[in-house]
Design an enzyme around this catalytic site. Sequence first.
Site, PDB file in Angstrom:
ATOM      1  N   ASP A  86       0.878  -1.170  -0.081  1.00 57.86           N
ATOM      2  CA  ASP A  86      -0.038   0.101   0.091  1.00 57.86           C
ATOM      3  C   ASP A  86       0.804   1.339  -0.069  1.00 57.86           C
ATOM      4  O   ASP A  86       1.329   1.472   0.992  1.00 57.86           O
ATOM      5  CB  ASP A  86      -0.754   0.125   1.301  1.00 57.86           C
ATOM      6  CG  ASP A  86      -1.982  -1.170   1.185  1.00 57.86           C
ATOM      7  OD1 ASP A  86      -1.692  -2.269   0.563  1.00 57.86           O
ATOM      8  OD2 ASP A  86      -3.098  -0.792   1.762  1.00 57.86           O
ATOM      9  N   LYS A 104      -6.863   3.214  -3.331  1.00 55.53           N
ATOM     10  CA  LYS A 104      -7.199   3.356  -2.108  1.00 55.53           C
ATOM     11  C   LYS A 104      -7.422   4.446  -1.879  1.00 55.53           C
ATOM     12  O   LYS A 104      -6.792   5.778  -2.156  1.00 55.53           O
ATOM     13  CB  LYS A 104      -6.097   2.372  -1.215  1.00 55.53           C
ATOM     14  CG  LYS A 104      -6.592   2.515   0.280  1.00 55.53           C
ATOM     15  CD  LYS A 104      -5.422   1.782   0.964  1.00 55.53           C
ATOM     16  CE  LYS A 104      -5.122   1.798   2.351  1.00 55.53           C
ATOM     17  NZ  LYS A 104      -4.335   1.282   3.096  1.00 55.53           N
ATOM     18  N   LYS A 136     -10.087   0.283  -2.609  1.00 54.70           N
ATOM     19  CA  LYS A 136     -10.245  -0.036  -1.302  1.00 54.70           C
ATOM     20  C   LYS A 136     -10.582   1.180  -0.506  1.00 54.70           C
ATOM     21  O   LYS A 136      -9.719   2.048  -0.512  1.00 54.70           O
ATOM     22  CB  LYS A 136      -8.731  -0.715  -0.803  1.00 54.70           C
ATOM     23  CG  LYS A 136      -8.422  -0.824   0.532  1.00 54.70           C
ATOM     24  CD  LYS A 136      -7.248  -1.437   0.857  1.00 54.70           C
ATOM     25  CE  LYS A 136      -7.025  -1.309   2.294  1.00 54.70           C
ATOM     26  NZ  LYS A 136      -5.696  -1.757   2.963  1.00 54.70           N
TER      27      LYS A 136
END
Lengths: 289, 335
Positions: free
Chosen positions: B167, B235, B271
Amino acid sequence: MSESRLNVLKTYKLFVGGKFPRSESGRVYEVSDAKGNWLANAPLASRKDARDAVVAARKAFGGWSGATAYNRGQVLYRVAEMLEGRREQFVREVADAEGLSKSKAAAVVDSGIDRWVWYAGWTDKIGQIAGAANPVAGPYFNLSTTEPTGVVTVLAPQDSSFLGLISVLAPVIATGNTAVVVTSYEAPLPALSLAEVLATSDVPGGVVNVLSGKASEIAPHLAAHADVNAIDLTGADADLARELEVAAAENLKRVLRPAVTAEDWTAEPGTERLLAFLETKTVWHPIGV
Amino acid sequence: MPQSIPQTVPAHGPDAAARLASMADVTASDAALRRFLHGLPGVDAVGLEGRAAMLGTRSIKTTAKAYAIDLAISMIDLTTLEGADTPGKVRALCAKGVSPDPTDRTTPRVAAICVYPDMVETAKAALAGSGVHVASVATAFPAGRAALPVKLADTADAVAAGADEIDMVIDRGAFLAGRYLSVFEEIKAVKQACAREDGSAAHLKVIFENGELSTYDNIRRASWLAMLAGADFIKTSTGKVAVNATPPGTLLMLEAVRDFRAATGVQVGVKPAGGIRTSKDAIKYLVMVNETLGEEWLTPEWFRFGASSLLNDLLMQRQKLSTGRYSGPDYVTVD
């Protein structure tokens, strides 16, 4: 001028988490006085209102149980001051709800406020009578102290809408528990007005949550709720109380059964209700050399 | 298009690079990229918020709710990103991720455990053989304020330690200053750093920190920018600022993913992270995914929740459905 004035009617609402929501279900029911005249509409609380009330009570528990007993006493005394300021309103509501004369209703309200003060005084004294320094066979201090049980569901008495309500609610919160109160079905208005008093005194939101509606509809969910630690069945009839006690056994809730004979709310209450929702914590501490 | 080539390819698959190459002209220079990103249609903020709110009103009950709860659990990236993380805490979280409700073995596992790079090894060991992925934040998370070599080393470390997913955070300073190409190049470089020696690669999730991008238009631009650079997932947030995942912001990203697939044939995951704490919220997001992207995205492969406390609420709801009684925080682990 006064003849042409439109009545401003009051919308009674639930009291959950320090706020006044309508019932999630959107339902209301008609409340009448003792003679059958319409007084107001009260919200008819649902299962989901009860769920929200428990969440609010749980959230408030840490702060309220962690406050010093002295501070809780002050906060509760403040509630009594606010009740005194609204005395006329409560006299009118109690007179309507219970079919009493004005003077009798005034006497009921006065003893309700006095009882609240009486319980406010107990907050920092109950530890002395329920706790102890235990003699043990060793060089230890052995101290038992009281701790609140947690979130307590209170089924308020059906007959006594104000004095009875205070007699079951005040001891629960005085000892540091938080409460979800299901009011009298026929006479919920004094309880809903008491909520307004609590909201404008210093009681943190969520310490007391007031639901008006049918105990038979809401209480089974509260009795089975795993996040409720105790239930006071005072306002339930014998059949309902039995059913609720069975449901409450699932997570070993403390249960206060309803009295076998009708309770006299004007009598001296004693400490029974204060002690009903307390746990005992005992610590051992070595005595220093 | 010949029949042998599938119409849609996953962003983490081998064919995605060729598809992205078809868009190479828009990423050829800073000016071209800016022209493209600023040429994206403006966002109708009122319409977007209205649509997100409307999709949040769907009533999901009984069997559909049970399905949604299990699906949401299986989509969770169970996260602990604290300065106070210890190996013990990470192991405890891994145990919870593998068996979220020890009293009910039918509870699905979570998708991944998300930790800081130095905890990847611990998490990897604790999750061995469970099928739960290890995700690691990287690139000077959460601020992203470090030089590129530092960020790449951070990423390579995490991958070497065994992270299945990375991430990364974008450089919001560069993005807001309009230096889109440098953000683009940085994502590409991190994507390369995700490659393992055996030729496979850790999946790359690109975090925008929507709360710092200030406008919906910026979120749309960042989404396209990251997808063009090869993100496998986009995300919303780090969970470290005041505004995290919001339904409108996430809806906008879902729409960007949909449009990107229509334009390039590359499928990217989404996400939302931060601030999703209740089952009700999670189910609203699932409704949004289904209505915007369709059922294809309703798998942990294409949609994740970055969350920590959400799992407990889902478990309590699950217990309520199976027993009929409201559960409480005493019946789930505190972490």
